[in-house]
Design an enzyme around this catalytic site. Structure first.
Site, mmCIF file in Angstrom:
data_model
loop_
_atom_site.group_PDB
_atom_site.id
_atom_site.type_symbol
_atom_site.label_atom_id
_atom_site.label_comp_id
_atom_site.label_asym_id
_atom_site.label_seq_id
_atom_site.Cartn_x
_atom_site.Cartn_y
_atom_site.Cartn_z
ATOM 1 N N HIS A 96 0.702 -1.166 -0.103
ATOM 2 C CA HIS A 96 -0.005 0.054 0.111
ATOM 3 C C HIS A 96 0.928 1.351 0.184
ATOM 4 O O HIS A 96 2.064 1.341 0.616
ATOM 5 C CB HIS A 96 -0.813 -0.034 1.300
ATOM 6 N N GLU A 165 -3.919 1.686 -7.596
ATOM 7 C CA GLU A 165 -4.141 2.876 -6.672
ATOM 8 C C GLU A 165 -3.267 3.996 -7.082
ATOM 9 O O GLU A 165 -2.229 4.217 -6.386
ATOM 10 C CB GLU A 165 -4.207 2.317 -5.299
HETATM 11 P P1 PGA Z 1 -9.723 5.748 -0.295
HETATM 12 O O1 PGA Z 1 -8.483 4.616 0.003
HETATM 13 O O2 PGA Z 1 -10.982 4.928 -0.651
HETATM 14 O O3 PGA Z 1 -9.950 6.346 0.952
HETATM 15 O O4 PGA Z 1 -9.303 6.696 -1.305
HETATM 16 C C1 PGA Z 1 -8.057 3.775 -0.585
HETATM 17 C C2 PGA Z 1 -7.054 2.955 -0.441
HETATM 18 O O5 PGA Z 1 -5.965 3.877 0.169
HETATM 19 O O6 PGA Z 1 -6.784 1.858 -0.368
#
Ligand code: PGA
Length: 248
Positions: A96, A165
């Protein structure tokens, strides 16, 4: 099959199991439940109780991270994949951007993936470019490097899920444009194919500001195999509404 994965980050105390309970009840009764898989990733402190609770229930539990060494060692505050697996937790998020920001390199992440897979955990491997890299048109090269340097053809592709992401969209309300997102997801799939050479495709999820409203923007993008959801996963109503609105 679509994935809806809730990443709670630094949120939750024992009584927050009520949120998990509500999500489970919804999925159990949902006629469309065969179409998707729900996973919740609470903090380490709740993994044991949540994993026990989830035995024989539709919602599975994921850890948010694991340490770069396996087994036991003298590292204060560290939790290994071995220790997570012992709780009957099934998944682990690795890479992450919160952890990359704190110093997890591609090589460190590779070790984490190795240990997770060795312990038979399914890995949710996160990748993504930051705003600066995006502006410099480096998205593809950044993603390629993150994938090539942490994943290997020797890994069991059946136990890997990738979550794209873009860092600039995490918690910001900013969502990539359709065409941009489709191109990037297809690119990630192409790289994964070049690493694993497997016909069974690795699911590629999207994460970043997914909520019960924005989910509608993704309904028609077939290339996306599911979603990693941060902020909106901390309320059972918001999380359930995401699933409802996706299939509406
Ligand atoms: P968010 O975070 O949905 O709050 O944008 C996603 C993540 O960090 O996995």
């Amino acid at each position: 099959m679509r994935y809806f994965i809730g990443n709670w980050k630094m949120f939750g105390v024992p009584k927050s199991i009520g949120i998990l309970n509500k999500i489970n009840n919804f999925v159990q009764k949902d006629k469309k439940r065969q179409k998707y898989k729900v996973i919740v990733a609470p903090p380490f402190t709740l993994l044991d109780s949540f994993s026990k609770y989830s035995n024989n229930k539709p919602v599975s539990i994921s850890s948010q991270n694991c340490y770069l060494k396996d087994g036991y060692s003298s590292n204060t505050g560290a939790i290994s994949a071995f220790m997570i697996k012992a709780l009957k937790t099934k998944y682990v998020i690795v890479g992450h951007s919160d952890n990359r920001k704190e110093g997890d390199s591609n090589l460190i992440l590779k070790n984490k993936v190795i240990h997770a897979l060795k312990n038979n955990l399914k890995v949710i491997f996160c990748i993504g470019e930051n705003n600066k890299q995006k502006s410099a048109n480096q998205t593809f090269s950044v993603l390629k490097k993150q994938l090539y340097e942490s994943l290997s053809s020797k890994f069991n592709a059946n136990n890997i899920i990738v979550a794209y992401e873009p860092i600039w969209s995490i918690g910001t309300g900013k969502i990539p444009q359709d065409n941009e997102l489709i191109k990037t997801i297809n690119y990630v799939k192409k790289i994964l194919y070049s690493i694993f050479k497997t016909r069974k495709t690795i699911p590629v999820l999207y994460g970043g500001s997914v909520d019960s409203r924005s989910i509608k923007l993704f309904k028609d993008i077939n290339e996306i195999d599911g979603f990693l959801i941060g902020g909106a996963s901390k309320s059972s109503k918001n999380f359930i509404d995401i699933i409802k609105n996706y299939y509406r």
